[in-house]
Design a protein around this motif. Structure first.
Motif, PDB file in Angstrom:
ATOM      1  N   LEU A 145       0.832  -1.210   0.000  1.00 41.36           N
ATOM      2  CA  LEU A 145       0.000   0.000   0.000  1.00 41.36           C
ATOM      3  C   LEU A 145       0.864   1.257   0.000  1.00 41.36           C
ATOM      4  N   ALA A 146       2.009   1.215   0.680  1.00 45.44           N
ATOM      5  CA  ALA A 146       2.931   2.363   0.659  1.00 45.44           C
ATOM      6  C   ALA A 146       3.475   2.570  -0.751  1.00 45.44           C
ATOM      7  N   ALA A 147       3.779   1.479  -1.460  1.00 39.02           N
ATOM      8  CA  ALA A 147       4.272   1.590  -2.840  1.00 39.02           C
ATOM      9  C   ALA A 147       3.200   2.145  -3.761  1.00 39.02           C
ATOM     10  N   LEU A 148       1.950   1.673  -3.579  1.00 32.84           N
ATOM     11  CA  LEU A 148       0.833   2.177  -4.377  1.00 32.84           C
ATOM     12  C   LEU A 148       0.642   3.671  -4.135  1.00 32.84           C
ATOM     13  N   LYS A 149       0.698   4.064  -2.878  1.00 32.72           N
ATOM     14  CA  LYS A 149       0.550   5.472  -2.500  1.00 32.72           C
ATOM     15  C   LYS A 149       1.646   6.314  -3.171  1.00 32.72           C
ATOM     16  N   ALA A 150       2.885   5.853  -3.125  1.00 36.67           N
ATOM     17  CA  ALA A 150       4.000   6.576  -3.736  1.00 36.67           C
ATOM     18  C   ALA A 150       3.820   6.694  -5.259  1.00 36.67           C
ATOM     19  N   LEU A 151       3.370   5.610  -5.893  1.00 35.89           N
ATOM     20  CA  LEU A 151       3.148   5.629  -7.345  1.00 35.89           C
ATOM     21  C   LEU A 151       2.074   6.637  -7.747  1.00 35.89           C
ATOM     22  N   LEU A 152       0.973   6.643  -7.005  1.00 37.73           N
ATOM     23  CA  LEU A 152      -0.157   7.477  -7.391  1.00 37.73           C
ATOM     24  C   LEU A 152      -0.036   8.923  -6.923  1.00 37.73           C
ATOM     25  N   GLU A 153       0.790   9.167  -5.927  1.00 34.22           N
ATOM     26  CA  GLU A 153       0.981  10.533  -5.451  1.00 34.22           C
ATOM     27  C   GLU A 153       2.201  11.203  -6.102  1.00 34.22           C
ATOM     28  N   GLY A 154       3.053  10.383  -6.715  1.00 37.01           N
ATOM     29  CA  GLY A 154       4.320  10.896  -7.272  1.00 37.01           C
ATOM     30  C   GLY A 154       4.190  11.627  -8.566  1.00 37.01           C
TER      31      GLY A 154
END
Length: 154
Positions: A145-154
């Motif tokens: 979920l942290a990786a997903l968050k980073a991908l979509l917020e980046g």
């Protein structure tokens, strides 16, 4: 006399808030083709039915988990675009159900609260390590979920 089969339940729920609209987060996360980009343990996802995702869609995944390579096929059993997706294993090491939920979060609804839940019942020898497996799943889900968050917020 038959030996009783040992069953242990696993139920791991994690969540995060992503600074992106619900429709965007759900569309990305619900597409199995994106799974290897945000799931650390998934190495491949191959459609067994034609895309896009919907009830009845089947996808074969290969993952590395606790030092083992696992191959399993999920079937989508419930799908409400932008709100919820449920998948169940049709083939694999043990029965597992994965549920994603997405809901608008915050006053401007420009954030998404996403939950990821994995439930299963390993049997036989796999059930002996259910507690260790659940803890490892929780750590993996938090990283995913942290990786997903980073991908979509980046």
């Amino acid at each position: 006399m038959k030996a009783a089969q040992v069953r242990a339940k696993i139920d791991v729920l994690t969540e995060t808030v992503i600074a992106a609209p619900c429709e965007r987060v759900a569309a990305y996360a619900a597409d199995p083709a994106h799974a290897p980009q945000w799931y650390a343990n998934i190495t491949s996802a191959d459609w067994r039915t034609p895309p896009p995702v919907g009830v009845g869609s089947r996808v074969a995944f290969v993952a590395r988990f606790l030092g083992r390579t696992l191959a399993y096929t999920y079937e989508v059993t419930a799908y409400e675009p932008g709100r919820r997706m449920v998948m169940r294993t049709q083939e694999g090491p043990f029965p597992m159900e994965t549920t994603y939920t997405w809901e608008p979060y915050g006053d401007a609804a420009d954030h998404t609260r996403m939950t990821l839940r994995n439930r299963g019942e390993p049997s036989g020898i796999a059930s002996l390590g259910a507690t260790v497996m659940a803890a490892a799943m929780r750590r993996a889900q938090q990283k995913d979920l942290a990786a997903l968050k980073a991908l979509l917020e980046g």
